[in-house]
Each structure stands twice: as structure tokens, then as C-alpha cells.
Motif scaffolding. Structure first.
Motif, PDB file in Angstrom:
ATOM      1  N   GLN A  95       0.798  -1.116   0.128  1.00  0.00           N
ATOM      2  CA  GLN A  95       0.254  -0.101  -0.071  1.00  0.00           C
ATOM      3  C   GLN A  95       0.824   1.280   0.068  1.00  0.00           C
ATOM      4  N   ASP A  96       2.080   1.276   0.910  1.00  0.00           N
ATOM      5  CA  ASP A  96       3.000   2.526   0.717  1.00  0.00           C
ATOM      6  C   ASP A  96       3.442   2.610  -0.570  1.00  0.00           C
ATOM      7  N   LEU A  97       4.080   1.566  -1.365  1.00  0.00           N
ATOM      8  CA  LEU A  97       4.261   1.726  -2.609  1.00  0.00           C
ATOM      9  C   LEU A  97       3.272   2.396  -3.609  1.00  0.00           C
ATOM     10  N   ILE A  98       2.170   1.963  -3.324  1.00  0.00           N
ATOM     11  CA  ILE A  98       0.740   2.285  -4.175  1.00  0.00           C
ATOM     12  C   ILE A  98       0.599   3.745  -4.000  1.00  0.00           C
ATOM     13  N   ASN A  99       0.701   4.106  -2.840  1.00  0.00           N
ATOM     14  CA  ASN A  99       0.396   5.263  -2.352  1.00  0.00           C
ATOM     15  C   ASN A  99       1.324   6.408  -3.003  1.00  0.00           C
ATOM     16  N   SER A 100       2.676   5.903  -3.091  1.00  0.00           N
ATOM     17  CA  SER A 100       3.925   6.752  -3.417  1.00  0.00           C
ATOM     18  C   SER A 100       3.531   7.181  -4.970  1.00  0.00           C
ATOM     19  N   PHE A 101       2.991   6.484  -5.625  1.00  0.00           N
ATOM     20  CA  PHE A 101       2.887   6.729  -7.122  1.00  0.00           C
ATOM     21  C   PHE A 101       2.165   8.014  -7.382  1.00  0.00           C
ATOM     22  N   LYS A 102       1.371   8.643  -6.608  1.00  0.00           N
ATOM     23  CA  LYS A 102       0.803   9.854  -6.729  1.00  0.00           C
ATOM     24  C   LYS A 102       2.029  10.964  -6.710  1.00  0.00           C
ATOM     25  N   LEU A 103       2.681  10.895  -5.808  1.00  0.00           N
ATOM     26  CA  LEU A 103       3.667  11.880  -5.622  1.00  0.00           C
ATOM     27  C   LEU A 103       4.863  11.724  -6.831  1.00  0.00           C
ATOM     28  N   GLY A 104       5.071  10.266  -7.047  1.00  0.00           N
ATOM     29  CA  GLY A 104       5.941  10.072  -8.138  1.00  0.00           C
ATOM     30  C   GLY A 104       5.785  10.340  -9.445  1.00  0.00           C
ATOM     31  N   ILE A 105       4.256  10.401  -9.680  1.00  0.00           N
ATOM     32  CA  ILE A 105       4.074  11.066 -11.021  1.00  0.00           C
ATOM     33  C   ILE A 105       4.148  12.282 -10.987  1.00  0.00           C
ATOM     34  N   LEU A 106       3.636  13.157 -10.047  1.00  0.00           N
ATOM     35  CA  LEU A 106       3.884  14.560  -9.957  1.00  0.00           C
ATOM     36  C   LEU A 106       5.184  15.080  -9.951  1.00  0.00           C
ATOM     37  N   LEU A 107       6.191  14.442  -9.423  1.00  0.00           N
ATOM     38  CA  LEU A 107       7.513  14.834  -9.772  1.00  0.00           C
ATOM     39  C   LEU A 107       7.884  14.600 -10.956  1.00  0.00           C
ATOM     40  N   LYS A 108       7.489  13.567 -11.595  1.00  0.00           N
ATOM     41  CA  LYS A 108       7.986  13.207 -12.921  1.00  0.00           C
ATOM     42  C   LYS A 108       7.176  14.224 -13.945  1.00  0.00           C
ATOM     43  N   GLU A 109       5.959  14.544 -13.955  1.00  0.00           N
ATOM     44  CA  GLU A 109       5.403  15.236 -14.972  1.00  0.00           C
ATOM     45  C   GLU A 109       5.159  16.632 -14.635  1.00  0.00           C
ATOM     46  N   GLY A 110       5.525  17.056 -13.298  1.00  0.00           N
ATOM     47  CA  GLY A 110       5.438  18.370 -12.848  1.00  0.00           C
ATOM     48  C   GLY A 110       3.976  18.722 -12.174  1.00  0.00           C
ATOM     49  N   ILE A 111       4.382  19.724 -11.085  1.00  0.00           N
ATOM     50  CA  ILE A 111       3.220  20.102 -10.312  1.00  0.00           C
ATOM     51  C   ILE A 111       2.619  21.133 -11.025  1.00  0.00           C
ATOM     52  N   ALA A 112       1.086  20.991 -11.279  1.00  0.00           N
ATOM     53  CA  ALA A 112       0.280  21.635 -12.072  1.00  0.00           C
ATOM     54  C   ALA A 112      -0.159  22.991 -11.306  1.00  0.00           C
ATOM     55  N   ILE A 113       0.176  24.095 -11.725  1.00  0.00           N
ATOM     56  CA  ILE A 113      -0.248  25.530 -11.427  1.00  0.00           C
ATOM     57  C   ILE A 113      -1.095  26.157 -12.484  1.00  0.00           C
ATOM     58  N   ALA A 114      -2.077  26.303 -11.974  1.00  0.00           N
ATOM     59  CA  ALA A 114      -3.352  26.966 -12.970  1.00  0.00           C
ATOM     60  C   ALA A 114      -3.511  28.426 -12.448  1.00  0.00           C
ATOM     61  N   ILE A 115      -3.226  29.243 -13.510  1.00  0.00           N
ATOM     62  CA  ILE A 115      -3.377  30.534 -13.561  1.00  0.00           C
ATOM     63  C   ILE A 115      -4.838  30.882 -13.919  1.00  0.00           C
ATOM     64  N   ILE A 116      -5.448  31.611 -12.799  1.00  0.00           N
ATOM     65  CA  ILE A 116      -7.134  31.783 -13.156  1.00  0.00           C
ATOM     66  C   ILE A 116      -7.317  32.949 -12.531  1.00  0.00           C
ATOM     67  N   GLY A 117      -8.540  33.816 -12.790  1.00  0.00           N
ATOM     68  CA  GLY A 117      -8.958  35.043 -12.599  1.00  0.00           C
ATOM     69  C   GLY A 117      -9.984  35.467 -13.611  1.00  0.00           C
ATOM     70  N   LYS A 118     -10.477  36.777 -13.262  1.00  0.00           N
ATOM     71  CA  LYS A 118     -11.312  37.009 -14.294  1.00  0.00           C
ATOM     72  C   LYS A 118     -10.670  37.764 -15.817  1.00  0.00           C
ATOM     73  N   PRO A 119     -11.564  37.940 -16.716  1.00  0.00           N
ATOM     74  CA  PRO A 119     -10.780  38.393 -18.073  1.00  0.00           C
ATOM     75  C   PRO A 119      -9.810  39.644 -17.706  1.00  0.00           C
ATOM     76  N   ASN A 120      -8.586  39.559 -18.538  1.00  0.00           N
ATOM     77  CA  ASN A 120      -7.941  41.038 -18.801  1.00  0.00           C
ATOM     78  C   ASN A 120      -7.208  41.283 -17.598  1.00  0.00           C
ATOM     79  N   VAL A 121      -7.191  40.339 -16.417  1.00  0.00           N
ATOM     80  CA  VAL A 121      -6.440  40.874 -15.126  1.00  0.00           C
ATOM     81  C   VAL A 121      -4.981  40.640 -15.391  1.00  0.00           C
ATOM     82  N   GLY A 122      -4.469  39.990 -16.479  1.00  0.00           N
ATOM     83  CA  GLY A 122      -3.116  39.777 -16.561  1.00  0.00           C
ATOM     84  C   GLY A 122      -2.761  38.438 -16.571  1.00  0.00           C
ATOM     85  N   LYS A 123      -3.344  37.518 -16.684  1.00  0.00           N
ATOM     86  CA  LYS A 123      -2.888  36.037 -16.531  1.00  0.00           C
ATOM     87  C   LYS A 123      -1.967  35.744 -17.473  1.00  0.00           C
TER      88      LYS A 123
END
Ligand SMILES: Nc1nc2c(ncn2[C@@H]2O[C@H](COP(=O)(O)OP(=O)(O)OP(=O)(O)O)[C@@H](O)[C@H]2O)c(=O)[nH]1
Ligand SMILES: [Mg+2]
Length: 453
Positions: free
Chosen positions: A207-235
């Protein structure tokens, strides 16, 4: 793909195609020494070529001198493939590389296929399949964390855990099979319940190894940062600033970004997936805008960090922040952009962060916030982490079988069924490390390598 059972001597140029200061050619197999003897004349002729030594000399084609080279000797079994290996470091002109390759082939070797050297290392027990796949990850790693992960896995940390679990399951099954063969009494319900306790530990490790997959894939593929906000705010302006490129279109018209754009961003050795989104609107009747907003919501859901941009001092910002935190359960960085236009002076604070994406003000502060939020994604205690979907699926299969045992043992399980489930659990673990393979899996894995590896 090469034939799995062949013992021919193989060769390839191991360095990338093109001109370089030097190039390296490899020969592996039983004919390696015979071939080198035919084409290489050492400057100080030794009696025999010794393993793990380097020799300086000349490569000749018949009597024509081709190049002055260094050769590296690795005698079987102490080599990458486990076979006799010779590596020739020559000058990196394309003519020399091809000429030496041709000479080696004319003297008895054949051109290696993709991953064939590594396949031989696997076949000869130098690497298990888990390590082979980690090697692929190492080649493909593009950031420090991902690199460290692949290196740890190549060193065999997870392989060792899996082999250990496999051995424990095997030992248990041996006891059960002994009981089945010789004594019915031996496998009484109490004894079986005892086995269950023994399996708890194995299940937890899986189970520990299975749980580690989420972090593993995150480190491999990148931590997703979404820039959001109303239109025209400079995103998009902020997106471009962080990437140091004009990747996203910026304009003073509201609704410029219709579809989201995603790019990799590296900060202090961590990989991020930065996503510029369409502006959020409460109401719109335009179909395209609606689609864009829908995608933004999807991106919010799959992101780890949200950067919420606004360009007005909004007294309700704490409520908005809480709303996103409660609704999506995400880390939020609240940003007040266009601070260069602010008439009133506001004290710098941690939230909202004051920036001007257009003029690059406050960006270091923002980067520090991103870094501190990312701390939770660092593998600080160097726990074993898996990053490969194939391993993840097989581990889940193994756990499923052990969970089935746990369920059934409480209500009374036939020892034969118990033994079968244990075998099935181990079958999955075997497939991860490659004790059991099928050609399809092998072709898939080794075809991803380049020629010469
Ligand atoms: N003065 C000032 N103007 C800015 C700043 N950041 C962005 N702008 C301007 O604001 C306008 C909108 O910027 P964008 O980056 O396109 O805004 P957006 O949030 O991506 O807009 P949409 O894609 O339409 O949702 C442009 O004219 C930018 O030059 C800033 O920090 N200061
Ligand atoms: Mg935009």
C-alpha cells in the motif's frame, strides 16, 4: 526489435549522432576480443588486454590507418551487459565513427538494435526489469527531483523491497503447500488466521508503494499550477513572464485567451506545469467562452496549486480565497496584479501578493510562495517512490489478491484457494522485476531505448 534468444556479438555507436570531440563505439559479446585484435594495434603492446584498463593505440582497416583511439576493456561477467565489452573512444568525425563501425561489423559483429545492450544486461541478471525502466526514466529526466528518483530506483531500492515481499509470500506459500501435501491438520483455521497477521505487514508495504505513485507521477510530470482569474487581469502576461517567453497572446481586449495553454517551468530543480487559462466570467452566452471556462474548471480540479489573479483591491478576497480552498481543496496563491497602477500605497503582505506582471515587480516574492507551497511535494525523507504506471497497476493487482485473502480468511478459506491467491499476487510482483515477462512487455520497454544503449 531484436530476437530475444541470440548470442551474436553486437556493436553500435553509443554517443549521439553527429560530429563531436569524441565518439564512443561499443562491442559486446564473445567475439569482442577477436574483433579488437584484428583492427586495433596498441602503442605499448601488452601481453594480454586486462579488464577495466584503458589502452592507447591505432585502428587500422587492413593497412590503412583510420584513427588514434583509446579502448576500454571490460571482461565478462564484470561489464554492463555481463558479456565481454570493448568501448572505443575515437575522434568524433562522422567518417571515423562510420568507418570503425563498418570495420567492426565486417569482422564479425552485427549492428545492435534499440536497447539491445541493456536487454543483455537484463538477460544476464545485471539489472532487473524495474531497474531497466528506471534507467529509461533517468535518460528522460529533466529536473533534479525526477533525476534523483530515477537514480534511487536504478540503484535498486524499490526492486529490493519488491523482491523481499515476493520472497515472504513465496515462503508462506511453501508452508501452505507443505500442509496440503502432508497434513490436513496442519492447516487448521487458527493457523490460517495467523497467516493473515503475517500478510498485514506485506499489504502495508504494498500500500505504501501504491500510495507513493501519486507523488512519483507529480514529480515526474510536474506540479500543475493553474493561473486563473477574471478576463483581462493579466494572467497571460504573468504566464509569459514566468516562462520568460511570449508564449501566450496578451492584449487589452477582454477574452483574449480562449483555450488554455500549458508549458513546463523549472524552479529550483522542481518541475511545474504552468497553465494559462481563459478568464472566468459569471455569465456569458458565447459558446466559445463557455467552453473555455469549462476547461478552466477542469484545470483547477487537476492542479495542485492555483494562482488567483485580480487587478482590483477586493475587500472580499479572503472570502474568495476560502471559497476556492473549500470547493477545490487546493493551495491558493492570491495575487493582486497591476500594482504599478495602484493610486494608494499598500503594504507588502503575504496575501494578496502585490505584483506587476507587466513590469516584473514582486515576482521573486511570488516565486518564494510557490517554492514554499511545493515543500510538501519534496521527498524529504527519501522514501521509495514508484513512477511507472505499469508497476502501479501490478502492485494494485498484488494487493487486490492479498486483500481477497484477508476477506476470505475471516469466513474460512480453502488452503488451495489461499495458495492460488498468493501465487497470483507473486505473479504480479514477478512481472514488475521481470522474473516473469512476456515478449510484448519486453518489446515495449526495450524499444524505448536508443541504439547503443
Ligand atoms: N499596467 C499594467 N498592465 C498590465 C499588467 N499585467 C497585464 N497588463 C495588461 O493588461 C492587459 C491584459 O493582459 P492579459 O495578460 O492579456 O490578461 P489575461 O488575464 O490573460 O486576459 P484574458 O486572456 O482575456 O482573460 C494587457 O494590455 C496587459 O498589457 C501590469 O502588471 N500592469
Ligand atoms: Mg489571457
Amino acid at each position: 526489435m531484436f530476437k530475444i534468444d541470440n548470442n551474436e556479438t553486437i556493436t553500435a555507436i553509443a554517443t549521439p549522432p553527429g560530429i563531436g570531440a569524441i565518439a564512443i563505439l561499443r562491442i559486446s559479446g564473445t567475439l569482442s576480443f577477436k574483433i579488437i585484435d584484428l583492427i586495433f594495434k596498441p602503442i605499448d603492446k601488452p601481453l594480454t588486454l586486462k579488464s577495466r584498463r584503458i589502452y592507447l593505440g591505432y585502428i587500422y582497416s587492413q593497412k590503412t590507418l583510420i584513427d588514434k583511439v583509446l579502448i576500454n576493456i571490460f571482461k565478462s561477467p564484470n561489464s554492463y551487459t555481463g558479456e565481454d565489452i570493448i568501448e572505443i573512444s575515437c575522434h568524433g568525425s562522422i567518417y571515423i565513427q562510420n568507418k570503425i563501425l563498418e570495420l567492426i561489423i565486417n569482422n564479425g559483429a552485427r549492428l545492435a538494435s534499440r536497447g539491445e545492450f541493456t536487454f543483455r544486461a537484463f538477460k544476464n541478471g545485471k539489472l532487473d526489469l524495474y531497474q531497466v525502466e528506471s534507467l529509461l526514466d533517468l535518460f528522460n529526466s529533466d529536473n533534479e527531483l525526477d533525476h534523483n528518483l530515477a537514480l534511487n530506483n536504478l540503484r535498486g531500492e524499490v526492486s529490493r523491497i519488491i523482491k523481499n515481499l515476493r520472497k515472504k509470500i513465496l515462503n508462506l506459500n511453501t508452508i501452505i503447500e507443505f500442509g496440503l501435501e502432508f497434513s490436513d491438520e496442519y492447516l487448521n483455521p487458527n493457523k490460517l488466521l495467523g497467516f493473515n497477521n503475517f500478510l498485514v505487514n506485506i499489504r502495508n508495504k504494498l500500500q505504501d508503494l501504491i500510495n507513493s505513485f501519486k507523488l512519483g507521477i507529480l514529480l515526474k510530470e510536474g506540479i500543475a499550477i493553474a493561473i486563473i482569474g477574471k478576463p483581462n487581469v493579466g494572467k497571460s502576461t504573468l504566464f509569459n513572464l514566468l516562462l520568460k517567453s511570449d508564449r501566450s497572446i496578451v492584449s487589452n481586449k477582454s477574452g483574449t485567451t480562449i483555450n488554455y495553454i500549458e508549458e513546463n517551468l523549472y524552479i529550483d530543480g522542481i518541475k511545474y506545469r504552468l497553465i494559462d487559462n481563459a478568464g472566468l466570467k459569471k455569465k456569458t452566452l458565447k459558446k466559445l467562452e463557455l467552453k473555455g471556462i469549462k476547461k478552466t474548471i477542469e484545470n483547477i480540479k487537476q492542479a495542485e496549486i492555483i494562482m488567483y489573479l485580480t487587478n482590483k483591491i477586493n475587500p472580499k478576497y479572503l472570502q474568495i480565497q476560502r471559497y476556492y480552498k473549500d470547493l477545490f481543496k487546493k493551495e491558493i496563491i492570491f495575487i493582486l496584479n497591476k500594482c504599478d497602477l495602484l493610486k494608494t500605497k499598500i503594504k507588502r503582505q503575504s496575501s494578496p501578493i502585490l505584483i506587476s506582471a507587466k513590469y516584473g515587480i514582486g515576482i521573486n516574492y511570488l516565486l518564494n510562495q510557490i517554492k514554499s507551497l511545493s515543500e510538501i511535494f519534496r521527498n524529504n525523507n527519501n522514501k521509495p517512490i514508484i513512477t511507472n504506471v505499469r508497476h502501479y497497476e501490478e502492485l494494485k493487482q498484488a494487493l487486490l489478491k492479498l486483500n481477497k485473502i484477508q476477506e476470505k480468511i475471516q469466513i474460512g478459506i480453502e488452503p488451495e484457494i489461499l495458495s492460488l491467491l498468493l501465487k497470483e499476487a507473486n505473479y504480479s510482483l514477478d512481472k514488475i522485476i521481470g522474473t516473469i515477462t512476456n515478449e510484448e512487455i519486453l518489446v515495449n520497454i526495450f524499444d524505448s531505448f536508443c541504439i547503443g544503449k
